[in-house]
Scaffold this active site. Structure first.
Site, PDB file in Angstrom:
ATOM      1  N   GLU A  45       0.420  -0.086  14.307  1.00  0.00           N
ATOM      2  CA  GLU A  45       1.478  -0.717  13.473  1.00  0.00           C
ATOM      3  C   GLU A  45       2.651  -0.024  13.189  1.00  0.00           C
ATOM      4  O   GLU A  45       2.789   1.268  13.118  1.00  0.00           O
ATOM      5  CB  GLU A  45       0.747  -0.507  12.024  1.00  0.00           C
ATOM      6  CG  GLU A  45       1.375  -1.404  10.908  1.00  0.00           C
ATOM      7  CD  GLU A  45       0.691  -1.092   9.532  1.00  0.00           C
ATOM      8  OE1 GLU A  45       0.702  -2.081   8.692  1.00  0.00           O
ATOM      9  OE2 GLU A  45       0.053  -0.020   9.550  1.00  0.00           O
ATOM     10  N   HIS A  47       5.885   1.692  11.589  1.00  0.00           N
ATOM     11  CA  HIS A  47       6.070   2.549  10.471  1.00  0.00           C
ATOM     12  C   HIS A  47       7.588   2.811  10.246  1.00  0.00           C
ATOM     13  O   HIS A  47       7.827   3.991  10.107  1.00  0.00           O
ATOM     14  CB  HIS A  47       5.186   3.661  10.395  1.00  0.00           C
ATOM     15  CG  HIS A  47       3.936   3.673  10.022  1.00  0.00           C
ATOM     16  ND1 HIS A  47       2.999   2.983  11.081  1.00  0.00           N
ATOM     17  CD2 HIS A  47       3.240   3.806   8.691  1.00  0.00           C
ATOM     18  CE1 HIS A  47       1.781   2.930  10.286  1.00  0.00           C
ATOM     19  NE2 HIS A  47       1.852   3.492   9.356  1.00  0.00           N
ATOM     20  N   ASP A  56      -1.299   5.600  11.749  1.00  0.00           N
ATOM     21  CA  ASP A  56      -2.535   5.521  10.908  1.00  0.00           C
ATOM     22  C   ASP A  56      -3.699   6.173  11.750  1.00  0.00           C
ATOM     23  O   ASP A  56      -4.518   6.690  11.046  1.00  0.00           O
ATOM     24  CB  ASP A  56      -2.845   3.970  10.595  1.00  0.00           C
ATOM     25  CG  ASP A  56      -1.975   3.358   9.550  1.00  0.00           C
ATOM     26  OD1 ASP A  56      -1.262   3.966   9.095  1.00  0.00           O
ATOM     27  OD2 ASP A  56      -1.918   2.395   9.639  1.00  0.00           O
ATOM     28  N   HIS A 131      -5.936   2.741   7.579  1.00  0.00           N
ATOM     29  CA  HIS A 131      -4.988   1.526   7.528  1.00  0.00           C
ATOM     30  C   HIS A 131      -5.750   0.610   6.345  1.00  0.00           C
ATOM     31  O   HIS A 131      -6.889   0.296   6.481  1.00  0.00           O
ATOM     32  CB  HIS A 131      -5.260   1.012   8.781  1.00  0.00           C
ATOM     33  CG  HIS A 131      -4.499  -0.501   8.920  1.00  0.00           C
ATOM     34  ND1 HIS A 131      -3.275  -0.538   8.578  1.00  0.00           N
ATOM     35  CD2 HIS A 131      -4.890  -1.604   9.132  1.00  0.00           C
ATOM     36  CE1 HIS A 131      -2.772  -1.824   8.860  1.00  0.00           C
ATOM     37  NE2 HIS A 131      -3.931  -2.492   9.224  1.00  0.00           N
ATOM     38  N   GLU A 133      -5.598  -2.197   5.261  1.00  0.00           N
ATOM     39  CA  GLU A 133      -6.028  -3.559   5.475  1.00  0.00           C
ATOM     40  C   GLU A 133      -7.467  -3.536   6.116  1.00  0.00           C
ATOM     41  O   GLU A 133      -8.475  -4.564   6.071  1.00  0.00           O
ATOM     42  CB  GLU A 133      -5.136  -4.343   6.287  1.00  0.00           C
ATOM     43  CG  GLU A 133      -4.062  -4.931   5.577  1.00  0.00           C
ATOM     44  CD  GLU A 133      -2.900  -3.820   5.436  1.00  0.00           C
ATOM     45  OE1 GLU A 133      -1.574  -4.335   5.538  1.00  0.00           O
ATOM     46  OE2 GLU A 133      -3.263  -2.610   6.001  1.00  0.00           O
ATOM     47  N   HIS A 192       3.885   2.894   2.286  1.00  0.00           N
ATOM     48  CA  HIS A 192       4.008   2.545   3.787  1.00  0.00           C
ATOM     49  C   HIS A 192       5.259   3.122   4.660  1.00  0.00           C
ATOM     50  O   HIS A 192       6.531   2.519   4.165  1.00  0.00           O
ATOM     51  CB  HIS A 192       3.773   1.008   4.230  1.00  0.00           C
ATOM     52  CG  HIS A 192       3.807   0.579   5.555  1.00  0.00           C
ATOM     53  ND1 HIS A 192       2.602   1.034   6.541  1.00  0.00           N
ATOM     54  CD2 HIS A 192       4.651   0.438   6.463  1.00  0.00           C
ATOM     55  CE1 HIS A 192       2.927   0.869   7.544  1.00  0.00           C
ATOM     56  NE2 HIS A 192       4.124   0.003   7.474  1.00  0.00           N
ATOM     57  N   GLU A 197       2.797   9.454   4.101  1.00  0.00           N
ATOM     58  CA  GLU A 197       2.640   9.387   5.539  1.00  0.00           C
ATOM     59  C   GLU A 197       3.878  10.291   6.463  1.00  0.00           C
ATOM     60  O   GLU A 197       3.404  10.897   7.357  1.00  0.00           O
ATOM     61  CB  GLU A 197       2.897   7.794   6.128  1.00  0.00           C
ATOM     62  CG  GLU A 197       1.669   7.085   5.729  1.00  0.00           C
ATOM     63  CD  GLU A 197       1.745   5.751   6.282  1.00  0.00           C
ATOM     64  OE1 GLU A 197       0.644   5.405   6.556  1.00  0.00           O
ATOM     65  OE2 GLU A 197       2.768   5.018   6.261  1.00  0.00           O
TER      66      GLU A 197
END
Length: 275
Positions: A45, A47, A56, A131, A133, A192, A197
């Site tokens: 994904e 970032h 992630d 992650h 989701e 995010h 992170e």
């Protein structure tokens, strides 16, 4: 290094990652009373312009190894693709660099892996999610894997096979949040590509972070509903839902060490593991 004459040499320490273990050593270890496998779960994904696509999975795997070394657990190879990025938590599946699984694919993959370990006698499984989701689909996979292997009914004394599911940020303490966000924590819904992170990656994999490409911008202002198809203009151009302003390797070290320590202690207590 040589051992003292007449004294047997100490057995070499086993690797934490299962991929580095041979099959016969794994077989004997899995048959043990306390055998515990941690399965990290991430995503592929975007970032933003400053963090890698594998963030992630990198974070969940690295935290899993830190926890595994504390409680003598083994770490499986991560689920490196995750469920569809959503606009309110990951910027959206429409952004370049994000390649996702649908629900059926994620459930099937995780179900097969978890059932495989259960059938081979592993006593405890810990799914460590990185992650947002993924969570409910990993829950479904764990439930189905237990049913597939006849362990779903459990035992009254809790002595049967066990699967635990958590996201690593569940273990970030209030004190750590206050130290990482001295001006106030903006909320998990926009974290995010932001400070958490970015700081973790600066501590753990600084060679993969390009802070000279980081962009300062206001946090995403998103509605309380999900709209499909997404209105792409609602996602900041960076793909990040908040800016990484104030990120540092020192904050990342604090996050990493606190989460690993508290999560390891919690797992050891819940699963009655020797420490």
């Amino acid at each position: 290094m040589t051992s003292t004459p007449g004294t047997p040499a100490a057995a070499p320490a086993q690797p934490t990652r299962l991929a580095h273990l041979d099959a016969h050593t794994y077989r004997d270890w899995a048959a043990g009373e306390h055998s515990t496998v941690i399965l990290p779960a991430g995503a592929f994904e975007q970032h933003g312009p400053h963090l890698p696509l594998g963030t992630d999975a990198i974070l969940s795997s690295t935290i899993a190894e830190a926890v595994g070394s504390r409680i003598d657990a083994k770490v499986a190879e991560p689920l490196s693709y995750g469920y569809k990025s959503q606009q309110k938590s990951g910027g959206g599946d429409h952004l370049a660099g994000t390649v996702s699984l649908d629900a059926a694919a994620l459930i099937a993959q995780a179900r097969c892996i978890l059932a495989g370990f259960l059938r081979q006698g592993v006593r405890n499984l810990v799914v460590l999610n990185g992650h947002y989701e993924n969570y409910q689909f990993l829950y479904e996979a764990a439930d189905l894997a237990l049913a597939d292997t006849g362990a779903g009914a459990g035992r009254a004394d809790g002595s049967g096979p066990t699967v635990l599911l958590l996201s690593y940020w569940d273990y970030v303490s209030e004190d750590t949040l206050a130290a990482v966000y001295p001006e106030g924590f903006p909320g998990w819904d926009i974290e995010h590509g932001g400070v958490l992170e970015t700081s973790l990656m600066l501590h753990l994999r600084p060679e993969l972070v390009a802070m000279d490409r980081a962009v300062s911008h206001p946090p995403a202002d998103l509605p309380r509903f999900d709209r499909l198809p997404v209105v792409s203009s609602r996602t900041p151009d960076t793909g990040c839902l908040s800016a990484p302003d104030g990120s540092s390797a020192e904050k990342g070290r604090l996050l990493y060490e606190q989460v690993a320590a508290d999560l390891g202690a919690d797992l050891a207590a819940e699963l009655h593991l020797p420490r």
